[in-house]
Design a protein around this motif. Structure first.
Motif, mmCIF file in Angstrom:
data_model
loop_
_atom_site.group_PDB
_atom_site.id
_atom_site.type_symbol
_atom_site.label_atom_id
_atom_site.label_comp_id
_atom_site.label_asym_id
_atom_site.label_seq_id
_atom_site.Cartn_x
_atom_site.Cartn_y
_atom_site.Cartn_z
ATOM 1 N N PHE A 417 -3.579 -4.911 -6.443
ATOM 2 C CA PHE A 417 -3.162 -6.216 -6.950
ATOM 3 C C PHE A 417 -4.352 -7.077 -7.396
ATOM 4 O O PHE A 417 -4.156 -8.080 -8.090
ATOM 5 N N LYS A 418 -5.543 -6.715 -7.009
ATOM 6 C CA LYS A 418 -6.704 -7.555 -7.340
ATOM 7 C C LYS A 418 -6.922 -7.680 -8.847
ATOM 8 O O LYS A 418 -7.527 -8.638 -9.311
ATOM 9 N N VAL A 419 -6.433 -6.701 -9.612
ATOM 10 C CA VAL A 419 -6.683 -6.734 -11.053
ATOM 11 C C VAL A 419 -6.011 -7.928 -11.715
ATOM 12 O O VAL A 419 -6.445 -8.365 -12.792
ATOM 13 N N PHE A 420 -4.973 -8.472 -11.110
ATOM 14 C CA PHE A 420 -4.306 -9.624 -11.721
ATOM 15 C C PHE A 420 -5.194 -10.869 -11.657
ATOM 16 O O PHE A 420 -5.212 -11.675 -12.595
ATOM 17 N N VAL A 421 -5.917 -11.006 -10.566
ATOM 18 C CA VAL A 421 -6.884 -12.100 -10.460
ATOM 19 C C VAL A 421 -8.070 -11.844 -11.381
ATOM 20 O O VAL A 421 -8.573 -12.752 -12.049
ATOM 21 N N LEU A 422 -8.509 -10.586 -11.443
ATOM 22 C CA LEU A 422 -9.619 -10.228 -12.331
ATOM 23 C C LEU A 422 -9.274 -10.572 -13.779
ATOM 24 O O LEU A 422 -10.076 -11.210 -14.487
ATOM 25 N N ALA A 423 -8.093 -10.175 -14.233
ATOM 26 C CA ALA A 423 -7.696 -10.440 -15.620
ATOM 27 C C ALA A 423 -7.560 -11.933 -15.882
ATOM 28 O O ALA A 423 -7.954 -12.429 -16.949
ATOM 29 N N ALA A 424 -7.027 -12.668 -14.911
ATOM 30 C CA ALA A 424 -6.894 -14.116 -15.084
ATOM 31 C C ALA A 424 -8.262 -14.772 -15.185
ATOM 32 O O ALA A 424 -8.468 -15.701 -15.982
ATOM 33 N N ALA A 425 -9.208 -14.310 -14.380
ATOM 34 C CA ALA A 425 -10.562 -14.877 -14.416
ATOM 35 C C ALA A 425 -11.202 -14.656 -15.782
ATOM 36 O O ALA A 425 -11.830 -15.560 -16.343
ATOM 37 N N ILE A 426 -11.041 -13.470 -16.309
ATOM 38 C CA ILE A 426 -11.625 -13.165 -17.624
ATOM 39 C C ILE A 426 -10.970 -14.025 -18.694
ATOM 40 O O ILE A 426 -11.647 -14.588 -19.558
ATOM 41 N N ARG A 427 -9.645 -14.155 -18.639
ATOM 42 C CA ARG A 427 -8.945 -14.956 -19.638
ATOM 43 C C ARG A 427 -9.337 -16.425 -19.549
ATOM 44 O O ARG A 427 -9.356 -17.126 -20.568
ATOM 45 N N GLN A 428 -9.672 -16.866 -18.361
ATOM 46 C CA GLN A 428 -10.087 -18.256 -18.190
ATOM 47 C C GLN A 428 -11.537 -18.498 -18.591
ATOM 48 O O GLN A 428 -12.009 -19.638 -18.551
ATOM 49 N N GLY A 429 -12.232 -17.440 -18.960
ATOM 50 C CA GLY A 429 -13.597 -17.601 -19.441
ATOM 51 C C GLY A 429 -14.669 -17.484 -18.374
ATOM 52 O O GLY A 429 -15.844 -17.795 -18.636
ATOM 53 N N ILE A 430 -14.319 -17.049 -17.170
ATOM 54 C CA ILE A 430 -15.330 -16.837 -16.135
ATOM 55 C C ILE A 430 -16.175 -15.640 -16.541
ATOM 56 O O ILE A 430 -15.655 -14.542 -16.740
ATOM 57 N N PRO A 431 -17.473 -15.799 -16.716
ATOM 58 C CA PRO A 431 -18.324 -14.695 -17.186
ATOM 59 C C PRO A 431 -18.272 -13.482 -16.252
ATOM 60 O O PRO A 431 -18.217 -13.629 -15.025
ATOM 61 N N LEU A 432 -18.311 -12.296 -16.831
ATOM 62 C CA LEU A 432 -18.254 -11.078 -16.038
ATOM 63 C C LEU A 432 -19.479 -10.896 -15.157
ATOM 64 O O LEU A 432 -19.428 -10.198 -14.149
ATOM 65 N N ASN A 433 -20.560 -11.519 -15.555
ATOM 66 C CA ASN A 433 -21.786 -11.377 -14.758
ATOM 67 C C ASN A 433 -21.955 -12.503 -13.746
ATOM 68 O O ASN A 433 -23.037 -12.669 -13.179
ATOM 69 N N THR A 434 -20.895 -13.263 -13.517
ATOM 70 C CA THR A 434 -20.925 -14.324 -12.514
ATOM 71 C C THR A 434 -21.178 -13.728 -11.132
ATOM 72 O O THR A 434 -20.463 -12.827 -10.689
ATOM 73 N N GLN A 435 -22.186 -14.231 -10.469
ATOM 74 C CA GLN A 435 -22.532 -13.737 -9.138
ATOM 75 C C GLN A 435 -21.886 -14.613 -8.065
ATOM 76 O O GLN A 435 -21.924 -15.839 -8.133
ATOM 77 N N ILE A 436 -21.242 -13.955 -7.085
ATOM 78 C CA ILE A 436 -20.622 -14.667 -5.966
ATOM 79 C C ILE A 436 -21.126 -14.039 -4.674
ATOM 80 O O ILE A 436 -20.979 -12.835 -4.464
ATOM 81 N N ASN A 437 -21.721 -14.861 -3.830
ATOM 82 C CA ASN A 437 -22.176 -14.369 -2.528
ATOM 83 C C ASN A 437 -20.967 -14.097 -1.655
ATOM 84 O O ASN A 437 -20.165 -14.994 -1.387
ATOM 85 N N SER A 438 -20.834 -12.855 -1.192
ATOM 86 C CA SER A 438 -19.623 -12.436 -0.493
ATOM 87 C C SER A 438 -19.983 -11.894 0.876
ATOM 88 O O SER A 438 -20.374 -10.724 1.017
ATOM 89 N N PRO A 439 -19.850 -12.692 1.926
ATOM 90 C CA PRO A 439 -20.203 -12.250 3.280
ATOM 91 C C PRO A 439 -19.201 -11.238 3.819
ATOM 92 O O PRO A 439 -18.156 -10.982 3.219
ATOM 93 N N GLN A 440 -19.521 -10.672 4.969
ATOM 94 C CA GLN A 440 -18.647 -9.698 5.589
ATOM 95 C C GLN A 440 -17.291 -10.305 5.926
ATOM 96 O O GLN A 440 -16.257 -9.674 5.770
ATOM 97 N N SER A 441 -17.288 -11.535 6.376
ATOM 98 C CA SER A 441 -16.033 -12.217 6.681
ATOM 99 C C SER A 441 -16.217 -13.709 6.441
ATOM 100 O O SER A 441 -17.341 -14.220 6.467
ATOM 101 N N MET A 442 -15.129 -14.376 6.216
ATOM 102 C CA MET A 442 -15.183 -15.813 5.985
ATOM 103 C C MET A 442 -13.795 -16.411 6.174
ATOM 104 O O MET A 442 -12.792 -15.694 6.205
#
Length: 783
Positions: A417-442
């Motif tokens: 299901f994650k691809v639906f968020v991925l596609a929405a992000a791309i359509r909204q113009g969020i750059p593909l090379n956007t870096q997000i710090n992703s810890p083990q848990s949050m």
């Protein structure tokens, strides 16, 4: 004795035939006495009743006997026109007289009613002859006196009887029944031609062993069509109608042989065939070549696809107002159903699923293949066969299709299901090379997730953790590694509204109660057909086509009743879909899917594993075909359980994953059919339209500054010019770039061009590293 008159189309309303029928009615008093004598009923009692009926005159001729459409079997074909299943209450395929062998019509007329084309509804001569013959035989019935028209009336009344009471009345050995049949026969001869009556008779008659009508009988006993029956075969079948069970050639070969020879003798006696030919044929065996006609989906070579087709058509009002009427139409309407099933793909799917998940495992495997450009479902398979024997793992639940077509609830689809968020992000113009710090848990508070109606308020928040590592990820690496905390944060940027709407547009149903922040981890139940059609949207560059197992349905007359053309809609910009494909192909090219990547085709895909390992998925696709593979822990009684600790396909599962279980099953199925797929590649995403597309920097060394600038900008890069440097390239052309040629950078990144002075530098004997066109202060590669 003269031969039977050959079938010719005659007008049933000529004065001559009307007069003949009047004569019949005037003679009925005498004839019915003979019929009653055959029935051993008191003649005196009958005579008064008959005289009373005759006295009413021709004005009291009965109304026409309504002849309903005959029940005919429905045939289901694959995409290549090969039969995959039949559905019927009666195994019958009606054919016109022109499609019935002349030898067959001659044989049936010879043995049943040799003066058929010469008399009216009642053959007085034949009736008297039968009476005399039967009396000479001590009263036992040796010859029937009924004409073919009378027999047709009886068969029609039996065939159209509603319930046991009407059926008993239609077969009662009584004077009243005989008289009623005669009156109907008179009306039928006035209404229809002799050819029509003979055609209807041959199509309604029962030939034993489940074969109704001459076409089904010809196929069943001799594996030929009715139009191709020879004399010997025709004689065998003509002999069956008198006693289909007693002369059954499968169960009673000797009696069938004797009966066939009787027919041949009769044909020779009437000079229909030479006596020499009859004598020669009588010495031969029956020559049976039995062809069974399986009935229902359970006997199909594509059981659950067949069931999917039936359930799919049961939803269509074109086949009736309700379930009962629609099922009757499907089983008795003589329909021709053209499906989208490709048996080559079905075979590959069946073999892969059965090899990876055994029927009696405490797990169930399912797989579906959908064509992106049309929505045509090419194959569905599951590990549990159709049936009721639980010890053998049999079931009638269809796990591979939506619940309305298979009665199974489905399985949580995990990270697919994650691809639906991925596609929405791309359509909204969020750059593909956007870096997000992703810890083990949050922990992410609910209010950070935006719904269509404002901030989400549910529980206290979402504690999310990873199973695939932690660190800094962009849209490429975050997706390819399926990092939960990366996608949880990406969802706070896209909001929940657009991804959920996108899922719906792509054919995936997310119940309102499950529209919570964690929905992107696949907490909703889904099925292989649903997920295959969703991912097919990416393969089709943003055009979603509804999954459809059927192409069209024709009635018994060949006319199209229903047609299911591709139902497609652009739900994503092409460039967005291209970018998703570019990211997901990385799963196959060095990612989780590299171990089962099919050779010879370009592919992309996404794994899915639920948090408790109750189900694992892999949904992958090429530009030509999308395939969803699923394995879930399931007890025989339907309770779901973790796959961990089970034996699946003969192997012990310590910790289930999409790439470890569902992926190889997907890979084996796809590898078996690559020969039927094209070698087309996905369209590369345009860096000028999608921000952050990771693209290899073109090698522009030696080009003019203007040409190099155009080349780089076409890839979506920004361009700046640095200082001149010595090189072997001509003065004013590009000597080097930073970042260097072939390095992967995102669209929108800046590439610096270094013009050449035209002065060739002295060789550096100590440093012989390969020149990749990097200039001073060149950049470093990124994730």
């Amino acid at each position: 004795m003269s031969a039977p008159v050959p079938p010719v189309d005659q007008d049933a309303r000529t004065p001559r035939r009307v007069a003949a029928h009047l004569g019949v009615m005037m003679a009925v008093a005498v004839v019915m006495g003979l019929l009653v004598a055959c029935l051993t009923l008191p003649f005196a009692g009958v005579l008064s009743v008959v005289a009373k009926d005759v006295s009413k005159g021709v004005d009291d001729l009965p109304a026409d006997l309504e002849t309903e459409d005959l029940s005919q079997k429905t045939r289901i074909y694959d995409v290549n026109g090969d039969l995959i299943a039949s559905l019927y209450d009666e195994n019958r395929i009606s054919v016109p007289l022109s499609q019935i062998s002349r030898r067959m019509t001659e044989a049936i007329v010879s043995i049943e009613d040799y003066r058929f084309y010469q008399h009216g509804a009642l053959d007085l001569k034949g009736t008297i002859r039968a009476f005399v013959t039967n009396q000479a035989g001590g009263g036992a019935v040796q010859q029937g006196g009924s004409s073919i028209t009378q027999q047709l009336v009886k068969l029609t009344l039996v065939n159209q009887a509603d319930g046991e009471e009407e059926r008993a009345e239609a077969t009662a050995d009584t004077y009243e029944r005989k008289l009623r049949e005669l009156r109907y026969a008179v009306a039928m001869e006035e209404e229809y031609s002799k050819d029509w009556i003979l055609e209807r008779y041959l199509n309604i008659a029962y030939f034993g062993d489940g074969a109704h009508g001459i076409q089904a009988a010809a196929r069943h006993y001799f594996s030929v069509n009715a139009k191709d029956l020879n004399v010997k075969q025709a004689a065998t079948l003509a002999g069956l109608v008198k006693n289909p069970n007693g002369y059954n050639p499968v169960k009673n070969k000797e009696r069938a042989l004797d009966r066939r020879n009787t027919v041949l003798d009769r044909m020779a006696e009437l000079s229909v065939i030479p006596e020499e030919q009859a004598a020669k044929l009588k010495k031969q065996k029956l020559g049976l070549k039995i062809e069974d006609s399986p009935n229902g989906c359970q006997q199909s070579q594509a059981q659950f696809y067949c069931d999917y087709v039936v359930r799919y058509l049961m939803e269509d009002p074109a086949f009736g107002e309700g379930p009962t009427e629609r099922l009757r139409k499907l089983k008795n309407g003589g329909l021709t159903i053209h499906t989208n099933l490709d048996m080559r793909m079905q075979k590959a799917a069946d073999e892969s699923v059965s090899n990876h998940v055994y029927a009696t495992d405490q797990a169930v495997g399912g797989l579906a293949m959908v064509e992106p450009k049309t929505g045509a479902v090419r194959a569905i398979a599951q590990s549990r066969p159709m049936g009721t024997n639980r010890k053998k793992g049999e079931t009638h639940l269809n796990y591979a299709v939506p619940e309305q077509y298979g009665d199974a609830n489905g399985f949580q689809a995990g990270s697919t299901f994650k691809v639906f968020v991925l596609a929405a992000a791309i359509r909204q113009g969020i750059p593909l090379n956007t870096q997000i710090n992703s810890p083990q848990s949050m922990f992410i508070p609910d209010a950070e997730f935006e719904t269509c109606d404002g901030p989400y308020y549910g529980s206290s928040g979402w504690p999310v953790s990873n199973s695939t590592g932690h660190g800094s990820y962009n849209l490429y690496t975050g997706t390819q590694n399926s990092v939960n905390t990366f996608f949880a944060q990406l969802e706070t940027r896209t909001g929940m509204c657009e991804p959920l709407q996108l899922a719906e547009d792509m054919g995936v149903n997310i119940p309102e109660a499950q529209q919570v922040p964690s929905w992107i981890l696949g907490v909703s139940d889904s099925n292989p057909v649903e997920m295959a059609q969703a991912y097919a949207t990416f393969a089709n560059r943003g055009i979603h086509c509804e999954a459809r197992p059927v192409d069209k349905v024709q009635g018994a007359d060949g006319q199209v009743i229903a047609e299911y053309k591709p139902d497609c809609e652009q739900v994503l910009p092409q460039t967005t879909a291209d970018a998703v494909n570019d990211i997901l192909r990385g799963v196959m090219e060095g990612g989780f899917g590299s171990g089962f990547r099919p050779s010879g085709v370009y592919s992309a895909g996404k794994t899915g594993t639920t948090q408790d390992n109750k189900s694992v998925w892999f949904v992958g696709y090429t530009p030509d075909l999308a395939t969803a593979s699923m394995i879930a822990g399931a007890e025989a009684d339907g309770d779901w359980r973790s796959l961990n600790g089970l034996y699946v396909g003969g192997s012990y599962v310590s910790s289930a994953s999409g790439s470890g279980l569902a992926g190889p099953m997907w890979g084996d199925a796809m590898s078996a059919i690559t020969q039927y797929l094209s070698s087309d590649d996905f369209v590369a995403p345009a860096g000028t339209e999608v921000a952050g597309v990771l693209t290899a920097v073109p090698d522009v060394r030696g080009m003019s500054i203007s040409s190099a600038t155009s080349t780089l900008e076409a890839k979506g890069f920004k361009v700046t010019v640095g200082y001149a440097m010595n090189s072997g390239y001509a003065e004013g052309t590009v000597a080097a770039t930073s970042p260097g040629a072939y390095e992967m950078f995102g669209s929108g990144d800046t590439i610096t061009l270094y013009p050449s002075t035209g002065v060739k530098p002295k060789p550096d004997k100590k440093n012989k590293k390969k020149d990749r066109g990097r200039g001073p202060g060149d950049g470093r590669g990124r994730d």
